[in-house]
Design a protein around this motif. Structure first.
Motif, short mmCIF file in Angstrom:
data_model
loop_
_atom_site.label_atom_id
_atom_site.label_comp_id
_atom_site.label_asym_id
_atom_site.label_seq_id
_atom_site.Cartn_x
_atom_site.Cartn_y
_atom_site.Cartn_z
N ASP A 69 -7.10 5.32 6.28
CA ASP A 69 -6.06 5.36 5.17
C ASP A 69 -5.50 6.87 5.24
N ALA B 12 -3.85 1.44 3.43
CA ALA B 12 -5.30 1.09 3.15
C ALA B 12 -5.85 0.35 4.50
N SER C 25 -1.06 0.31 -9.45
CA SER C 25 -1.67 0.27 -8.48
C SER C 25 -1.62 1.82 -7.71
N TYR D 246 -4.51 3.91 -8.24
CA TYR D 246 -5.60 3.28 -7.63
C TYR D 246 -6.36 4.22 -6.75
N GLN D 247 -7.66 4.70 -7.32
CA GLN D 247 -8.35 5.66 -6.69
C GLN D 247 -9.89 5.10 -6.27
N LYS E 121 -7.49 -0.84 -1.41
CA LYS E 121 -6.20 -0.81 -2.00
C LYS E 121 -5.42 -2.09 -1.59
#
Lengths: 505, 505
Positions: A37, A128, B85, B88-89, B94
């Motif tokens: 990532d 991701a 999104s 998003y963490q 993801k």
């Protein structure tokens, strides 16, 4: 005439070019590193290309347990690599930004991206993967596409190293815009504009000589003319051939000059006879823009006449000049047609055009020329601009001697509206050439187009301001086009107009 | 044994299910409105589906002069529509978030999205068109996919309205997880886990009766066992069949119970004979987790034993119970195999297992049971949990009477570690049922699964905490799975275990 439009389209379709596909790979190979990532890799293909990109992806670590999510960005210029589309607030569509978000559910996979891109750099960013596996890029390649045939490229002897480089970059610009039609730019807008076509055709005559592609485009413009047979500024070929609903005074008129140049290069009288009426019609329509004194009526309508990508530019004087320039071309065409026994034109028609062009010239001298300044002025505020004066010179409103004086005065005029595009710079160089100022023309060409090369250009730009190399009229340079047809003319200027160091003395 | 793994995979592949495709359209039709930048439309398909989505797009206004750029988002639950999104963490990938960014260069076009999604809602957001045209969505449809055969679905009489609704939602959950294998969740992780399989198989026996799919999955687990023949927690079928490299104590053992239940349902002795050694091996491997006093060694390794999605849960006592539960199942299997004349097992083997299970039961009573509390306790800190006690009841460490007391004590224990997943809630309901607490079991089932329905569930969730319906162990509910196999058991509980209002008295 309207009935003939379908026929014109059919003729155009007969000359659909064969596309040349060549597979290329990035100079820097592929990374050996496995990506997590946030990691990213930039692939540098070493030159500007247009085509379809294929990525072979796999994974290392445990079995892929979540989709790989990547962003792929295509950049013509290195600068674009660091531009962030999420901040884009410009006024043309964000849809032009060349980037994709892709999920790969199953690795290994071959991602064959369906869209065509214009690029030198491809940046792959891992948005991701998962804690259990890493992404590997096994290979990246592109099937590049153009209708330009490299083996038909004319050679050119006696250029200096710098001239050779300018010539190469100009040809690459032309080549990458040569697709199913002469596109304006393969990144944006990817379509056929007549202003670009006119210059691309000239560069093509000097290089690839794919004259059938010019022919195709001329028939497309005639075939998509509107119900008044007015030629539109641009046209689309997908999903079907259709003209755009924009018109610009100068662009419609340029149909005439483009047809004339095509004839001069090819002697293809059949095309001229087919399209002569369309050419005539553009002049008739343009005639309505004049007042009773033969002076162009000014207009506030944005883009009514193009000339240059300069929103501050008043178009009145430039439009008058383009009209004169075009009517002269029309007269040449009329002579050609007449010589070939066409009944579409008579000596009287030609005489009537000659009278009209003289009227327009006189009106321009009387109403649009400032004797004190020795410059053409435009609009209510008597604006002095490079665009109006260069076009007045090209139109031959005065003789060569006075034209040279005008261009000299222009250089000294501190308030002149400057030029924004290579398109207008081309006309300025042509204007200098036309009145014998070869040295100035050469210097301007080499400093302007050479400047882009110094700035890292692999192809010449849509817009280039030496003072601010990445200036954009769109609110952000991220949508600028760095391979734009109208900037490909140095190859024409050097090869066909003798604008080289060797020819200066 | 290792040589047989390939053979097992080949058998599994023979039972690859035929996929059922059905085309569905959103309830609310398509908007008549032409869409500009920033506009969005939500399509509600009215129920949860798994499949491939197709959008027919066109334009109005001038000819499309720039690519249309849209974002398409797929949501199982309405709540997801408003989750962003970009914030998003969470700690799982993801990549699971079901959204796509798409450019359409040429309109009209039919966008056939290549990936499979799990959704009820599809949101299309226009990120960019241009000033000259608007986007029109002419139609949206989905080719839904499942291997469940609707026409094979067993009917069930005598349910109350609420029970019918719970049954429907449970079956839809099962159905949408029935793909090439029994998936855990069609949004995430889309793969075969043995913990889910065990419960899906039960629900399948009560409904679709597609026992060959269970058979396929059993052979897949046996075929992907590792070099020690240990069954892995989950496995992948793409790009090729491969076991994951995670193991969980309880999951490996559940191979035994899943095989036993399969046999009870099908009487398919051939499969039992084929897979018997794999089952035996799981017990042998699990045996090594005990100390010399027959007490499970505790472990700090995250996820060494699953039981429930609760990071605070100590697994020692629960693991001991699952072992006992599984060894009892193994003894049943051994009897079956012996009756069929297999040479793989002897009376001595069975006697030895009986002795072992007695040892483990005694050790659990002596070392893991707090007589004062009448509860099993786990780990160094003597943790009381629903998971450990429910499994101890299911394992029959004490008799029914004491088991009922344990579950009553558990209800009153304010410090007990609670349950997080429908998976654990299922085992709790089974535990209540097993010791005759049918009314409590029924009440728990209807309030827990009924609660999800009240919360808007079309399918049952991966996780559900009635106190906080959208709780997530992943750092954000945006990656939660709202159709998750292990929550499909109410249809089994009602249909096979008689857990209905009509059966209470």
């Amino acid at each position: 005439m309207t009935d003939r439009r379908l026929e014109f389209i059919q003729i155009a379709e007969k000359y659909k070019p064969k596309m040349q596909i060549e597979t290329v790979r990035p100079l820097n190979g592929v990374p050996t590193k496995a990506l997590k990532d946030g990691d990213s890799v930039i692939f540098d293909f070493g030159n500007h290309y247009v085509g379809h990109v294929k990525l072979c992806l796999s994974s290392v670590g445990s079995h892929q347990d979540a989709p790989a999510f990547i962003k792929v960005k295509f950049c013509e210029a290195e600068r674009e690599l660091n531009e962030d589309s999420s901040n884009y607030q410009g006024w043309i569509s964000k849809g032009w930004i060349q980037e994709e978000w892709i999920h790969a559910d199953v690795l290994p996979t071959v991602l064959e991206l369906p869209r065509r891109y214009a690029f030198r750099y491809v940046k792959v960013e891992v948005l991701a993967v998962s804690g259990k596996y890493s992404l590997v890029i096994d290979s990246v390649e592109a099937d590049t596409i153009t209708s330009a045939q490299e083996n038909g490229l004319a050679t050119c002897e006696g250029l200096t190293d710098m001239e050779k480089r300018i010539d190469e970059v100009a040809i690459r610009t032309l080549r990458n815009c040569m697709q199913d039609v002469f596109e304006d730019g393969p990144k944006r807008d990817r379509r056929l504009w007549i202003g670009d076509l006119r210059l691309q055709a000239l560069a093509n005559y000097a290089t690839f000589g794919q004259n059938d592609l010019v022919k195709r485009c001329l028939y497309l413009f005639a075939g998509t003319a509107d119900e008044n047979d007015r030629v539109r500024s641009c046209l689309f070929t997908e999903p079907e051939i259709e003209g755009d609903d924009t018109y610009m005074f100068d662009y419609s008129l340029f149909f005439i000059d483009t047809l004339l140049s095509y004839y001069k290069e090819t002697k293809d009288i059949e095309t001229v006879l087919d399209l002569y009426d369309t050419a005539t019609r553009q002049l008739e329509i343009a005639k309505e823009y004049f007042d009773e004194k033969h002076v162009m009526k000014d207009s506030d309508v944005l883009g009514w006449c193009f000339l240059d990508w300069n929103l501050g530019l008043n178009k009145q004087a430039g439009a008058q000049a383009v009209y004169i320039y075009s009517e002269k071309a029309m007269i040449e065409l009329a002579h050609i047609v007449l010589e070939h026994g066409s009944e579409n034109v008579s000596i009287q028609d030609i005489e009537s055009m000659k009278t009209d062009v003289a009227n327009k010239i006189c009106a321009a001298r009387e109403h649009l020329f400032d004797e004190t300044k020795c410059l053409f002025v435009s609009g209510e505020n008597k604006q002095v601009s490079y665009a109006a004066n260069a076009w007045a010179v090209l139109a031959g409103i005065w003789d060569d001697e006075k034209n040279a004086e005008i261009l000299a005065a222009l250089e000294k005029e501190t308030n002149a509206e400057m030029m924004v595009t290579p398109y207008m710079h081309h006309h300025y160089v042509e204007a200098l050439l036309s009145c014998g100022e070869k040295e100035k023309a050469y210097k301007h060409m080499t400093s302007y187009w050479g400047g882009m090369i110094e700035n890292g250009a692999d192809t010449f730009y849509e817009l280039y301001n030496p003072e601010n190399p990445f200036e954009s009229p769109y609110g952000s340079s991220i949508v600028n086009s760095y391979c734009h047809a109208w900037s490909c003319t140095p190859t024409y200027l050097m090869r066909m107009c003798g604008l080289t160091e060797g020819n200066l003395s």
